[in-house]
Design a protein around this motif. Structure first.
Motif, PDB file in Angstrom:
ATOM      1  N   ASP A 155       2.307   1.745  -3.473  1.00  0.00           N
ATOM      2  CA  ASP A 155       1.279   2.233  -4.388  1.00  0.00           C
ATOM      3  C   ASP A 155       0.990   3.709  -4.148  1.00  0.00           C
ATOM      4  O   ASP A 155       0.807   4.480  -5.091  1.00  0.00           O
ATOM      5  CB  ASP A 155      -0.011   1.424  -4.231  1.00  0.00           C
ATOM      6  CG  ASP A 155       0.114   0.014  -4.769  1.00  0.00           C
ATOM      7  OD1 ASP A 155       1.091  -0.264  -5.489  1.00  0.00           O
ATOM      8  OD2 ASP A 155      -0.776  -0.808  -4.464  1.00  0.00           O
ATOM      9  N   PHE A 156       0.959   4.114  -2.885  1.00  0.00           N
ATOM     10  CA  PHE A 156       0.709   5.516  -2.557  1.00  0.00           C
ATOM     11  C   PHE A 156       1.862   6.392  -3.042  1.00  0.00           C
ATOM     12  O   PHE A 156       1.646   7.476  -3.578  1.00  0.00           O
ATOM     13  CB  PHE A 156       0.494   5.677  -1.046  1.00  0.00           C
ATOM     14  CG  PHE A 156       0.035   7.042  -0.652  1.00  0.00           C
ATOM     15  CD1 PHE A 156      -1.242   7.470  -0.955  1.00  0.00           C
ATOM     16  CD2 PHE A 156       0.883   7.902   0.018  1.00  0.00           C
ATOM     17  CE1 PHE A 156      -1.675   8.733  -0.592  1.00  0.00           C
ATOM     18  CE2 PHE A 156       0.459   9.161   0.391  1.00  0.00           C
ATOM     19  CZ  PHE A 156      -0.824   9.580   0.085  1.00  0.00           C
ATOM     20  N   GLN A 157       3.093   5.916  -2.882  1.00  0.00           N
ATOM     21  CA  GLN A 157       4.245   6.672  -3.370  1.00  0.00           C
ATOM     22  C   GLN A 157       4.183   6.828  -4.886  1.00  0.00           C
ATOM     23  O   GLN A 157       4.496   7.894  -5.417  1.00  0.00           O
ATOM     24  CB  GLN A 157       5.542   5.983  -2.962  1.00  0.00           C
ATOM     25  CG  GLN A 157       5.848   6.105  -1.489  1.00  0.00           C
ATOM     26  CD  GLN A 157       7.058   5.291  -1.077  1.00  0.00           C
ATOM     27  OE1 GLN A 157       7.439   4.335  -1.736  1.00  0.00           O
ATOM     28  NE2 GLN A 157       7.668   5.664   0.039  1.00  0.00           N
ATOM     29  N   ALA A 217       0.539  15.079   1.546  1.00  0.00           N
ATOM     30  CA  ALA A 217       0.513  13.626   1.348  1.00  0.00           C
ATOM     31  C   ALA A 217       1.890  13.017   1.573  1.00  0.00           C
ATOM     32  O   ALA A 217       2.025  11.956   2.189  1.00  0.00           O
ATOM     33  CB  ALA A 217       0.012  13.296  -0.059  1.00  0.00           C
ATOM     34  N   LEU A 240       1.464   6.855  -6.698  1.00  0.00           N
ATOM     35  CA  LEU A 240       0.388   7.810  -6.963  1.00  0.00           C
ATOM     36  C   LEU A 240       0.872   9.246  -6.788  1.00  0.00           C
ATOM     37  O   LEU A 240       0.603  10.111  -7.626  1.00  0.00           O
ATOM     38  CB  LEU A 240      -0.804   7.538  -6.040  1.00  0.00           C
ATOM     39  CG  LEU A 240      -1.954   8.527  -6.120  1.00  0.00           C
ATOM     40  CD1 LEU A 240      -2.610   8.482  -7.494  1.00  0.00           C
ATOM     41  CD2 LEU A 240      -2.966   8.243  -5.029  1.00  0.00           C
ATOM     42  N   LEU A 275       0.828  -1.205   0.000  1.00  0.00           N
ATOM     43  CA  LEU A 275       0.000   0.000   0.000  1.00  0.00           C
ATOM     44  C   LEU A 275       0.860   1.251   0.000  1.00  0.00           C
ATOM     45  O   LEU A 275       0.582   2.210  -0.729  1.00  0.00           O
ATOM     46  CB  LEU A 275      -0.932  -0.002   1.212  1.00  0.00           C
ATOM     47  CG  LEU A 275      -1.851   1.198   1.368  1.00  0.00           C
ATOM     48  CD1 LEU A 275      -2.824   1.274   0.196  1.00  0.00           C
ATOM     49  CD2 LEU A 275      -2.612   1.100   2.676  1.00  0.00           C
ATOM     50  N   LEU A 334       2.764  10.358   4.401  1.00  0.00           N
ATOM     51  CA  LEU A 334       3.362   9.094   3.985  1.00  0.00           C
ATOM     52  C   LEU A 334       4.641   8.809   4.758  1.00  0.00           C
ATOM     53  O   LEU A 334       4.856   7.688   5.237  1.00  0.00           O
ATOM     54  CB  LEU A 334       3.656   9.129   2.479  1.00  0.00           C
ATOM     55  CG  LEU A 334       4.301   7.897   1.875  1.00  0.00           C
ATOM     56  CD1 LEU A 334       3.386   6.691   2.012  1.00  0.00           C
ATOM     57  CD2 LEU A 334       4.630   8.143   0.418  1.00  0.00           C
TER      58      LEU A 334
END
Length: 104
Positions: A16-18, A53, A20, A13, A57
């Motif tokens: 994936d966020f990085q 973000a 994005l 996760l 993160l």
């Protein structure tokens, strides 16, 4: 000790966020050619959101890293303090998995 090559759902996760965030930054760079006050305002809002973000993160990643290290450490301590009980638990779990695997 846990294998460092295994990825947990949280690590996936985070990756994936990085991705994005990186893709959004590239989109922001490509929209730099747009003109107008609304485009500038939109780019500013996107940039602020990306900064927040990234900070979130980083904090989440640090927190997860610390918690996982603590969990590994406490597990290792328990296994070293109770080796036979740990072997029994592992054998029981293996037995249950074997039962479930043979059932169809």
């Amino acid at each position: 000790m846990a294998s460092k090559t295994e990825k947990t759902a949280q690590e996936i996760l985070m990756e994936d966020f990085q991705t994005l965030v990186s893709d959004t930054e590239r989109l922001l760079e490509h929209t730099a050619t747009l003109a107008g006050d609304q485009a500038d305002e939109l780019r500013g809002q996107i940039h602020e959101s990306l900064v927040r973000a990234r900070e979130t993160l980083k904090l989440t990643q640090d927190s997860l890293s610390e918690r996982s290290k603590a969990a590994v450490s406490s597990t290792e301590e328990y296994v070293q303090a109770n080796p036979w009980q740990s072997v029994g638990i592992a054998a029981g779990v293996g037995f249950l998995i074997g039962l479930l695997a043979t059932r169809r």
